[in-house]
Design a protein around this motif. Structure first.
Motif, PDB file in Angstrom:
ATOM      1  N   ASN A 177     -34.180  -8.733 -33.984  1.00 10.39           N
ATOM      2  CA  ASN A 177     -33.400  -9.085 -35.268  1.00 10.39           C
ATOM      3  C   ASN A 177     -33.292  -8.188 -36.190  1.00 10.39           C
ATOM      4  OD1 ASN A 177     -34.945 -11.908 -34.531  1.00 10.39           O
ATOM      5  ND2 ASN A 177     -33.195 -12.069 -34.953  1.00 10.39           N
ATOM      6  N   TYR A 195     -29.207 -15.325 -48.948  1.00 10.77           N
ATOM      7  CA  TYR A 195     -28.852 -13.472 -49.286  1.00 10.77           C
ATOM      8  C   TYR A 195     -29.508 -13.215 -50.488  1.00 10.77           C
ATOM      9  CZ  TYR A 195     -26.667 -14.416 -45.112  1.00 10.77           C
ATOM     10  OH  TYR A 195     -26.197 -14.716 -43.453  1.00 10.77           O
ATOM     11  N   SER A 196     -29.744 -14.126 -51.244  1.00  8.04           N
ATOM     12  CA  SER A 196     -29.594 -13.529 -52.647  1.00  8.04           C
ATOM     13  C   SER A 196     -30.770 -13.372 -52.974  1.00  8.04           C
ATOM     14  CB  SER A 196     -29.281 -14.671 -53.903  1.00  8.04           C
ATOM     15  OG  SER A 196     -29.875 -15.700 -53.119  1.00  8.04           O
ATOM     16  N   GLN A 222     -33.620 -20.133 -53.127  1.00  5.33           N
ATOM     17  CA  GLN A 222     -33.976 -21.203 -54.702  1.00  5.33           C
ATOM     18  C   GLN A 222     -35.428 -20.789 -55.257  1.00  5.33           C
ATOM     19  OE1 GLN A 222     -31.996 -24.617 -56.465  1.00  5.33           O
ATOM     20  NE2 GLN A 222     -31.435 -23.193 -57.703  1.00  5.33           N
ATOM     21  N   ARG A 248     -22.301 -18.335 -50.514  1.00 10.54           N
ATOM     22  CA  ARG A 248     -22.913 -16.770 -50.396  1.00 10.54           C
ATOM     23  C   ARG A 248     -23.486 -17.463 -48.890  1.00 10.54           C
ATOM     24  NH1 ARG A 248     -27.817 -18.190 -54.656  1.00 10.54           N
ATOM     25  NH2 ARG A 248     -26.756 -17.534 -56.522  1.00 10.54           N
ATOM     26  N   LEU A 259     -24.495 -21.845 -52.487  1.00 11.49           N
ATOM     27  CA  LEU A 259     -25.249 -21.800 -51.192  1.00 11.49           C
ATOM     28  C   LEU A 259     -23.964 -21.448 -50.374  1.00 11.49           C
ATOM     29  CD1 LEU A 259     -28.016 -21.028 -50.146  1.00 11.49           C
ATOM     30  CD2 LEU A 259     -27.824 -23.977 -49.719  1.00 11.49           C
ATOM     31  N   TYR A 291     -43.305 -17.911 -30.066  1.00 13.76           N
ATOM     32  CA  TYR A 291     -44.229 -18.758 -31.050  1.00 13.76           C
ATOM     33  C   TYR A 291     -44.042 -19.600 -30.968  1.00 13.76           C
ATOM     34  CZ  TYR A 291     -42.029 -20.300 -35.587  1.00 13.76           C
ATOM     35  OH  TYR A 291     -42.359 -20.573 -37.286  1.00 13.76           O
ATOM     36  N   GLY A 332     -34.646 -21.854 -38.948  1.00 13.01           N
ATOM     37  CA  GLY A 332     -33.307 -21.247 -38.833  1.00 13.01           C
ATOM     38  C   GLY A 332     -33.455 -20.589 -37.627  1.00 13.01           C
ATOM     39  N   TRP A 333     -34.310 -19.670 -37.668  1.00 13.16           N
ATOM     40  CA  TRP A 333     -34.871 -18.070 -36.679  1.00 13.16           C
ATOM     41  C   TRP A 333     -34.901 -19.734 -35.180  1.00 13.16           C
ATOM     42  CZ3 TRP A 333     -39.060 -16.911 -33.164  1.00 13.16           C
ATOM     43  CH2 TRP A 333     -39.073 -15.601 -32.775  1.00 13.16           C
ATOM     44  N   GLU A 355     -43.927 -17.317 -41.377  1.00 13.97           N
ATOM     45  CA  GLU A 355     -42.539 -17.107 -40.602  1.00 13.97           C
ATOM     46  C   GLU A 355     -40.883 -17.785 -41.046  1.00 13.97           C
ATOM     47  OE1 GLU A 355     -40.795 -15.637 -38.257  1.00 13.97           O
ATOM     48  OE2 GLU A 355     -38.582 -17.105 -38.373  1.00 13.97           O
ATOM     49  N   MET A 356     -41.736 -18.893 -41.465  1.00 21.71           N
ATOM     50  CA  MET A 356     -40.774 -20.378 -41.931  1.00 21.71           C
ATOM     51  C   MET A 356     -41.113 -20.549 -44.012  1.00 21.71           C
ATOM     52  SD  MET A 356     -40.281 -23.351 -39.326  1.00 21.71           S
ATOM     53  CE  MET A 356     -41.167 -24.100 -39.158  1.00 21.71           C
ATOM     54  N   GLU A 388     -25.137  -6.710 -38.619  1.00 26.17           N
ATOM     55  CA  GLU A 388     -26.302  -6.921 -37.382  1.00 26.17           C
ATOM     56  C   GLU A 388     -26.085  -7.711 -35.567  1.00 26.17           C
ATOM     57  OE1 GLU A 388     -29.215  -8.508 -40.978  1.00 26.17           O
ATOM     58  OE2 GLU A 388     -28.860  -9.744 -38.915  1.00 26.17           O
ATOM     59  N   GLY A 415     -33.628  -8.474 -41.063  1.00 22.63           N
ATOM     60  CA  GLY A 415     -34.467  -8.892 -39.781  1.00 22.63           C
ATOM     61  C   GLY A 415     -33.571 -10.609 -40.063  1.00 22.63           C
ATOM     62  N   TYR A 416     -34.202 -11.246 -39.541  1.00 23.67           N
ATOM     63  CA  TYR A 416     -33.605 -12.701 -39.329  1.00 23.67           C
ATOM     64  C   TYR A 416     -33.573 -13.359 -40.990  1.00 23.67           C
ATOM     65  CZ  TYR A 416     -31.918 -17.776 -39.000  1.00 23.67           C
ATOM     66  OH  TYR A 416     -30.867 -19.142 -39.250  1.00 23.67           O
ATOM     67  N   LYS A 459     -33.768 -22.729 -49.845  1.00 24.12           N
ATOM     68  CA  LYS A 459     -32.822 -23.280 -49.593  1.00 24.12           C
ATOM     69  C   LYS A 459     -32.105 -22.725 -50.525  1.00 24.12           C
ATOM     70  CE  LYS A 459     -32.950 -28.555 -48.341  1.00 24.12           C
ATOM     71  NZ  LYS A 459     -34.232 -28.855 -48.860  1.00 24.12           N
ATOM     72  N   ASN A 503     -31.823 -16.641 -42.228  1.00 24.12           N
ATOM     73  CA  ASN A 503     -31.728 -18.273 -42.612  1.00 24.12           C
ATOM     74  C   ASN A 503     -31.241 -18.219 -43.607  1.00 24.12           C
ATOM     75  OD1 ASN A 503     -32.234 -19.930 -41.748  1.00 24.12           O
ATOM     76  ND2 ASN A 503     -34.075 -20.494 -43.435  1.00 24.12           N
ATOM     77  N   LEU A 504     -29.321 -17.506 -43.599  1.00 23.69           N
ATOM     78  CA  LEU A 504     -28.516 -17.346 -45.190  1.00 23.69           C
ATOM     79  C   LEU A 504     -29.140 -17.556 -46.316  1.00 23.69           C
ATOM     80  CD1 LEU A 504     -26.768 -21.080 -43.342  1.00 23.69           C
ATOM     81  CD2 LEU A 504     -26.393 -18.943 -42.817  1.00 23.69           C
ATOM     82  N   CYS A 564     -42.589 -13.540 -37.882  1.00 20.26           N
ATOM     83  CA  CYS A 564     -41.881 -12.932 -35.818  1.00 20.26           C
ATOM     84  C   CYS A 564     -40.600 -12.094 -36.409  1.00 20.26           C
ATOM     85  CB  CYS A 564     -42.483 -14.763 -36.060  1.00 20.26           C
ATOM     86  SG  CYS A 564     -41.557 -14.402 -34.301  1.00 20.26           S
ATOM     87  N   SER A 565     -39.641 -13.282 -37.241  1.00 17.77           N
ATOM     88  CA  SER A 565     -38.010 -13.090 -36.965  1.00 17.77           C
ATOM     89  C   SER A 565     -37.368 -11.637 -37.956  1.00 17.77           C
ATOM     90  CB  SER A 565     -37.624 -13.651 -36.775  1.00 17.77           C
ATOM     91  OG  SER A 565     -37.524 -14.607 -38.290  1.00 17.77           O
TER      92      SER A 565
END
Lengths: 278, 569
Positions: A11, A62-63, A97, B97, B94, B224, B192-193, A78-79, B109, A56-57, A95, A59-60, A41-42
């Motif tokens: 990633n 961006y802030s 925040q 964004r 959300l 994983y 998500g990943w 990871e999560m 990427e 890397g990843y 989510k 997960n949407l 991991c990601s």
């Protein structure tokens, strides 16, 4: 001071344009003045003098970096990502925040199941949140650090007391300096150099010679008398480093993680058969 | 990796460019004059044909899954893009964004991977020699349908493009797009990943080669997920994770098949290397089967059996001619209290006199027509499944502290623990394994006895394969059981449930259905046991035993033995 990294780069988490796998330590040149790194991991979270950066990843989310301050103490799996913010409160990233988690000082009087370390945090926190709204005079607990895995969260307050699922963990009065979280167990180190373990012991990760589960932190008896200076935990194994420089390890050895030879026929990792060139 | 045909490109890193170049400039292998090379060439030609079949099996199954996913999502309301009342401001910001982020991601990427995939799609379309077959929905295929789908469907827009586009069902093979997930995989659980990776990997199935990044991502995903499967008790692991492991394994197997196809046509690798690749494919299938979730029409079974023969050639196995001889009883056992036997009792007699009354009985003649009785010999098992991975219990008894489980190929197990066990080595037992689910061809050699259908649920089959001297300590199971002896001899002792107080059951709740006593050990060690009443018998090939629920039983093999048990409730 140079920064090198190796491992999964599918990633772009180590170097954005590099090959998907870096099997040799590779200099990381595009980040300056890195003082802290958290690896999942990601994705990887970097702290530089200029602030936080995640690669890397994403997960949407961006802030994320804009909503973190320089002084925060972070723990990441990871999560899941949690932090101690500038007010000393525990916050969890959900989510897009930061959600504040609520804790109470006293263990609830009814038998709340504090069970093994693999537990759902969300439900318990909502219960704690609604209950703490009732106690108007609850003084704010100040936390110093937090430790997370995908399914568990342990918070440590300024007095060295551990909390999980919104309430204190039951154990003797010793101050805890650091906590390590595995997939199914937890480790804690007291300021006196005593190692505590609790959770599932099915792979020997509790270090007490048994394979059962224990629900409250207990000292590792075979390390009695040895002062431990630092601890680390993998998914199902533990390492303790003594002040005299000896390393003690226990738990699962299926791929040789304890330093002993693993079973000859077992493939250490699926990745091992992949041919590569850096 | 060597690409002698493409040495002129000068690329040492052998990234995507190198592989693309190879597929474009590889030449057919020149005809061989040498006789040995002819035979080898035939083997490799056969292997290439199997690779083609394997790819077809996987692609068809993934396409069916994509159809299934589309069918089930068409019935739902599309959520993204609608303006729903009650949406909080945080949801809206959300999404804003996310939209910004997705646009920058597409440029940044992920752009590299997307571009490469589209390049390969256009290159390989002309090379696709195999005619497309009728899809399961009954529509004839067309190459133009595939191209238009690529132009419209592969871009990761937000919204509902693929789900509601009319005429979408006309194209075969149906491909996964990145907003689809296999049935049963829940995004909230896996994150998500994992979700993005599995969707992207499945979207590559159908192309002759995949980006190098995909192979690495696939292995990382499996690593994983393997951690998740090892967290907590196996029965508590959410089925979603096991499904991810199954579909991830299918994606890995597809990558391995495509790689093997390329290297076979390239002619650079040695024959031995190709056999190793075949073995790797079988291993990947078995890993997916052993740890994944049961999935209808699982392609991993078929692919594993396609490559078993070539995979076996990668390991040097000593020839053991003794294995072809019939199996005789080798160890002694004395029967003191013989159990009554019945020859093919009528179903109603069996239900009333034995099942309902919890009375065990030795059954004769109920499997006389099984092909397995004639066919199941060690050499046959090797040919059918020698390269397959099986779980083996090592140690004298599962109650011992030194007992452990390990994974071996069937060839290794048969040589090391059955036919040629080393002196002093611990016993190895392929016990209580659903071998007949893993290797469905074995199921074709037998018929489930009618008696096993007298319960409320379908019977479960387990295989028990081992050398002489394997011991199952005295224990009881919650279900009805018919144990059929196919190869070799077993000594069995039975105690009724009311004898339990004399049988030293384990205090540990995990082992409370097991006795601590050594049934054939020193009598002085277990005084209560000597007062208990029992029946015993020797089970010969073709004979069966009915064991009622919670009836204690102890088993010792008297020779190489292969039995099948049917559990039902």
């Amino acid at each position: 001071m140079a920064l090198v990294a190796c491992g999964l780069n599918a990633n772009g988490q180590i170097t954005p344009a590099g090959p998907p796998l870096l099997c040799c330590p590779t200099p990381v040149r595009d980040k300056k003045d890195v003082c802290e790194v958290h690896i999942a991991c990601s994705h990887i979270l970097w702290k530089t003098n200029a602030g936080w950066q995640i690669t890397g990843y994403r997960n949407l989310d961006y802030s994320l970096e804009e909503e973190m301050a320089q002084g925060w103490k972070i723990s990441m799996s990871e999560m899941r990502m949690a932090a101690i913010n500038d007010d000393g409160a525990v916050v969890l990233r959900e989510k897009g925040q930061w959600r504040k988690l609520f804790f109470q000082r006293d263990t609830a009087m009814d038998s709340r199941n504090l069970g093994p370390s693999v537990q759902q945090v969300e439900d318990q926190d909502r219960i704690a949140e609604s209950e703490s709204n009732v106690h108007h005079t609850t003084s704010q607990i100040k936390f110093s650090s937090v430790f997370v895995e995908d399914n568990s969260l342990i918070a440590l307050d300024e007095d060295g007391k551990m909390y999980s699922s919104g309430v204190p963990l039951p154990y003797g009065g010793s101050r805890i300096s650091v906590v390590e979280v595995g997939k199914e167990h937890c480790m804690a180190l007291t300021t006196d150099g005593v190692v505590l373990t609790w959770g599932s012991g099915m792979r020997g990760q509790l270090g007490n010679g048994e394979l059962c589960q224990i629900d409250r932190p207990e000292p590792v008896e075979s390390l009695q008398g040895i002062t431990i200076s630092s601890i680390a935990s993998g998914g199902w194994h533990c390492v303790a480093l003594s002040t005299s420089g000896d390393a003690y390890m226990w738990g699962w050895n299926e791929s040789g993680q304890l330093g002993f030879p693993a079973k000859a026929d077992q493939e250490a990792s699926i990745l091992g058969t992949f041919s590569h060139r850096c | 990796m060597n690409f002698p045909d493409c040495a002129s490109t000068g690329s040492i890193g052998c990234g995507q460019e190198g592989r693309k170049a190879e597929s474009m400039c590889s030449l057919p292998k020149p005809a061989n004059i040498d006789n040995n090379r002819d035979a080898e060439g035939e083997i490799l030609q056969k292997l290439a044909e199997l690779v083609r079949q394997g790819l077809e099996v996987v692609r068809r199954r993934v396409s069916e899954e994509a159809e299934e996913v589309l069918r089930s999502t068409k019935t739902e309301e599309p959520v993204v893009g609608e303006n729903r009342a009650g949406e909080t401001t945080t949801q809206a910001t959300l999404q804003e964004r996310a939209k910004r982020g997705r646009e920058s991601e597409a440029r940044g990427e992920r752009g590299l991977i997307k571009r490469t995939r589209e390049e390969e799609a256009h290159t390989d379309e002309e090379d696709e020699a195999k005619p497309l077959v009728l899809s399961s929905s009954g529509h004839a295929s067309s190459p133009t349908g595939r191209r238009s789908r690529e132009e419209n469907g592969f871009k990761d827009d937000e919204g509902t493009t693929d789900r509601t586009r009319p005429g979408a069902s006309n194209s075969y093979p149906r491909h996964f797009t990145e907003d689809m997930l296999p049935v049963g995989v829940e995004e909230e659980v896996v994150g998500g990943w994992v979700r993005g990776t599995i969707a992207r990997l499945l979207s590559f199935v159908g192309f002759p080669s995949t980006p190098r990044e995909a192979a690495v991502a696939a292995n990382a995903l499996l690593d994983y997920t393997w951690q998740k499967l090892n967290t907590g008790h196996w029965q508590d692991v959410p089925i979603t994770w096991r499904l991810v492991f199954t579909w991830g394994s299918i994606a890995v197997v597809h990558i391995l098949l495509a790689d093997l196809q390329l290297s076979l046509s390239g002619g650079a690798n040695t024959t031995q290397a190709h056999f190793s690749s075949a073995a790797e494919i079988v291993r990947a299938c078995d890993r997916g089967l052993l740890m994944g979730a049961p999935v209808g029409d699982n392609p991993l079974h078929k692919v594993a059996s396609l490559f078993n023969s070539h995979a076996r050639l990668s390991a040097t196995m000593a020839d053991l001619p003794a294995e072809a001889l019939p199996v005789a009883q080798q160890d002694e056992a004395t029967v003191h209290f013989p159990l009554p036997s019945g020859r093919c009792p009528p179903l109603d007699r069996f239900l009333l006199n034995y099942m309902n009354k919890s009375v065990p009985v030795k059954l004769l003649g109920i499997v006389d027509h099984w092909p397995a009785l004639k066919m199941w010999r060690i050499p046959y098992l090797r040919e059918l499944a020698g390269a397959r991975t099986v779980p083996v219990e090592v140690g004298a008894r599962y109650t011992d502290s030194t007992w452990s489980q390990t994974l071996l190929t069937l060839d290794e197990y048969l040589t090391r623990y059955v036919s040629q066990p080393a002196a002093g080595a611990p016993t190895g037992y392929l016990a209580q394994h659903q071998l007949l689910d893993q290797i469905p061809e074995l199921r074709d050699d037998l018929l489930v006895p009618d008696y096993c259908h007298l319960g409320e649920e379908e019977p479960r089959l387990h295989a028990w394969l081992g050398p002489r001297g394997t011991v199952s300590p005295l224990h009881h199971d919650p279900d009805h059981n018919i144990l059929v002896q196919v190869l070799g001899y077993k000594y069995i002792r039975l105690y009724a449930e009311d004898q339990s107080p004399l049988l030293y059951p384990h205090p540990d709740p995990l082992l409370s259905n097991t006795s601590q006593a050594e049934i054939e050990g020193p009598q002085a060690d277990w005084p209560l046991l000597q007062q208990a009443q029992y029946h015993d018998l020797i089970l010969a090939p073709g004979e069966s035993l009915y064991i009622p629920p919670r009836y204690w039983h102890y088993v010792r093999s008297l020779s190489t033995s292969f039995s099948v048990s049917f559990w039902w409730r």
